[in-house]
Write an enzyme that holds these catalytic residues in place. Structure first.
Site, short mmCIF file in Angstrom:
data_model
loop_
_atom_site.label_atom_id
_atom_site.label_comp_id
_atom_site.label_asym_id
_atom_site.label_seq_id
_atom_site.Cartn_x
_atom_site.Cartn_y
_atom_site.Cartn_z
N HIS A 152 0.94 -1.21 -0.03
CA HIS A 152 -0.13 0.00 0.03
C HIS A 152 0.75 1.22 0.00
O HIS A 152 0.61 2.17 -0.69
CB HIS A 152 -0.91 -0.14 1.18
N GLU A 212 1.02 8.16 -3.93
CA GLU A 212 1.83 7.56 -2.90
C GLU A 212 3.09 8.53 -2.75
O GLU A 212 3.57 8.79 -1.62
CB GLU A 212 2.17 6.13 -2.87
N HIS A 237 3.40 11.10 0.52
CA HIS A 237 4.41 10.29 1.32
C HIS A 237 5.75 10.38 0.90
O HIS A 237 6.65 10.82 1.85
CB HIS A 237 3.89 8.94 1.47
#
Length: 224
Positions: A59, A113, A117
């Site tokens: 993930h 992502e 992040h």
């Protein structure tokens, strides 16, 4: 008026620089079970390459602070560029697939992502290093094999949350965080597993803090 505008611009630049240089304490490496993702009210769509393998998939690799908070969207100027991970794309499609609808090639997922992040880890990792590190961590954390070795199989059966945690800890050497979701029948299911990694994204460590996964004492490990 002009002085006020200049002051605001200086403050905004200062905040941007601060964010770009923002440190973090560790990574959460988060793996999800596709059977639980798909067996929910939102359902799922397989990638354009077809149904993923029956295994945990990545993930994300998320920078975090020891107090449980986390940085996000740290560099608005750093966008995801497919060309920078060209040599990793086949592995990313295999180990980091998107199950969101509509069916996709995964690029939007990886872009999300990275922007949310990955940009917060740029003090340690560039874009290629970030995705490469996650893929290598996936190879190290063979969670499905750890669980199967303990007699815990994705067969729609119910297993003790404690047994699941113990099996993963036995395999990795560290305590995991377990997150559950619920299927349409409201059964608590094994959904995501959190492992903690040092700031170089190479070594698993004991988690400074673990997420609260809202799992029942007995949880289902759904088929996929």
């Amino acid at each position: 008026m002009r002085t006020g505008i200049i002051f605001k611009l200086v403050m905004l630049q200062s905040l941007a620089v601060s964010c770009l240089g923002q440190d973090f304490d560790f990574f959460y490496f988060v793996l999800q079970w596709p059977g639980a993702y798909c067996d929910s009210r939102q359902s799922c769509c397989y990638p354009k390459t077809g149904k993923p393998s029956s295994d945990f998939s990545i993930h994300g690799l998320w920078p975090n602070y020891n107090d449980g908070s986390y940085p996000s969207n740290c560099d608005p100027d750093s966008q995801f560029h497919k060309s920078e991970v060209e040599d990793l794309l086949n592995k990313m499609a295999e180990k980091w697939p998107s199950l969101a609808c509509p069916s996709s090639d995964g690029v939007r997922f990886w872009e999300h992502e990275w922007v949310k992040h990955g940009t917060c880890s740029e003090s340690e990792l560039d874009q290629h290093d970030y995705f490469d590190a996650a893929l290598k961590l996936k190879d190290k954390a063979n969670l499905l094999q750890f669980l199967k070795s303990a007699g815990i199989n994705p067969d729609d059966g119910f297993y003790s949350l404690k047994e699941i945690k113990n099996a993963i800890e036995e395999g990795t050497g560290f305590s995991p965080g377990i997150e559950c979701n619920k299927d349409p029948s409201r059964n608590s299911q094994l959904y995501q597993i959190y492992l903690c990694v040092d700031t170089s994204a190479t070594t698993f460590i004991e988690c400074p803090i673990l997420p609260q996964g809202r799992c029942a004492p007995e949880i289902q490990f759904p088929k996929f």
